[in-house]
Write an enzyme that holds these catalytic residues in place. Sequence first.
Site, PDB file in Angstrom:
ATOM      1  N   LYS A  53     -10.772  -1.246   6.998  1.00  0.00           N
ATOM      2  CA  LYS A  53      -9.558  -0.855   7.710  1.00  0.00           C
ATOM      3  C   LYS A  53      -9.962  -0.432   9.122  1.00  0.00           C
ATOM      4  O   LYS A  53     -10.828   0.441   9.285  1.00  0.00           O
ATOM      5  CB  LYS A  53      -8.886   0.296   6.968  1.00  0.00           C
ATOM      6  CG  LYS A  53      -7.635   0.842   7.639  1.00  0.00           C
ATOM      7  CD  LYS A  53      -6.974   1.882   6.748  1.00  0.00           C
ATOM      8  CE  LYS A  53      -5.723   2.447   7.387  1.00  0.00           C
ATOM      9  NZ  LYS A  53      -4.995   3.343   6.467  1.00  0.00           N
ATOM     10  N   GLU A  86       0.868  -1.187   0.000  1.00  0.00           N
ATOM     11  CA  GLU A  86       0.000   0.000   0.000  1.00  0.00           C
ATOM     12  C   GLU A  86       0.893   1.223   0.000  1.00  0.00           C
ATOM     13  O   GLU A  86       1.698   1.417   0.915  1.00  0.00           O
ATOM     14  CB  GLU A  86      -0.891   0.006   1.246  1.00  0.00           C
ATOM     15  CG  GLU A  86      -1.640   1.310   1.459  1.00  0.00           C
ATOM     16  CD  GLU A  86      -2.250   1.440   2.844  1.00  0.00           C
ATOM     17  OE1 GLU A  86      -2.542   2.582   3.254  1.00  0.00           O
ATOM     18  OE2 GLU A  86      -2.430   0.412   3.530  1.00  0.00           O
ATOM     19  N   ARG A 116       0.227  10.354   1.131  1.00  0.00           N
ATOM     20  CA  ARG A 116       0.601  11.391   2.091  1.00  0.00           C
ATOM     21  C   ARG A 116       1.707  12.284   1.548  1.00  0.00           C
ATOM     22  O   ARG A 116       2.069  13.286   2.190  1.00  0.00           O
ATOM     23  CB  ARG A 116       1.086  10.751   3.398  1.00  0.00           C
ATOM     24  CG  ARG A 116       0.071   9.882   4.094  1.00  0.00           C
ATOM     25  CD  ARG A 116       0.649   9.321   5.370  1.00  0.00           C
ATOM     26  NE  ARG A 116      -0.063   8.138   5.808  1.00  0.00           N
ATOM     27  CZ  ARG A 116       0.330   7.366   6.822  1.00  0.00           C
ATOM     28  NH1 ARG A 116       1.434   7.664   7.483  1.00  0.00           N
ATOM     29  NH2 ARG A 116      -0.368   6.297   7.157  1.00  0.00           N
TER      30      ARG A 116
END
Length: 210
Positions: free
Chosen positions: A126, A38, A42
């Site tokens: 998640k 993943e 960011r």
Amino acid sequence: MIDHIVAKRIVPVVVLDDAASAEPLAEALLEGGLDITEITFRTAAAEESIRRIAARFPEILLGAGTLIDEDQVARAKNAGAVFGLAPGLNPAIIRKAREVGLRFSPGVMTPSDVERALSLDCKLLKFFPAEVAGGTAMLKALAGPYSHTGVKFIPTGGISSGQLESYLKLPVVAAIGGSWMVDKALVNAGKWSEITRLTREALAAAAAAR
């Protein structure tokens, strides 16, 4: 996708400051036996990093994380991501992911979050921020009223290698999202062999926890 994630039980959460690190990182993970990753949105390098990995390593199940607006969802899909994740649950993001054909796992923390996700037909969720939100005790509590729905969790946030087994022993946990094997300092220092070693250790621990 779910079967692939469940088979490995580890999803490395990667923050890349430089897209030039994307390909050697992917090689290090593959050398360690892990074909899932993943890349989080960011940093400004995320989109190009996904594009590079998708082009060179099609065997990797490639995800994009921290997708918190619709533009990021579209960019992640166009760059080559196969699945996406978010820290929270935003119906608009889920709709956009479906529109562009990106498998998506929203973030949840509470029973209300789980029920909202189920109402939107999301069953791989998640759990974030895992340790702050109660860790394995909270997941056990959530499993009681919801495990019969088929919901599965990928706990992420504050989890260390020493906690991996306790999470993975829970039937409601599909996999762990962790960053210790792809720590930003290791990536920025180009310590690929160390990342490979830590990846092998994590996979061995995950296998032992079955």
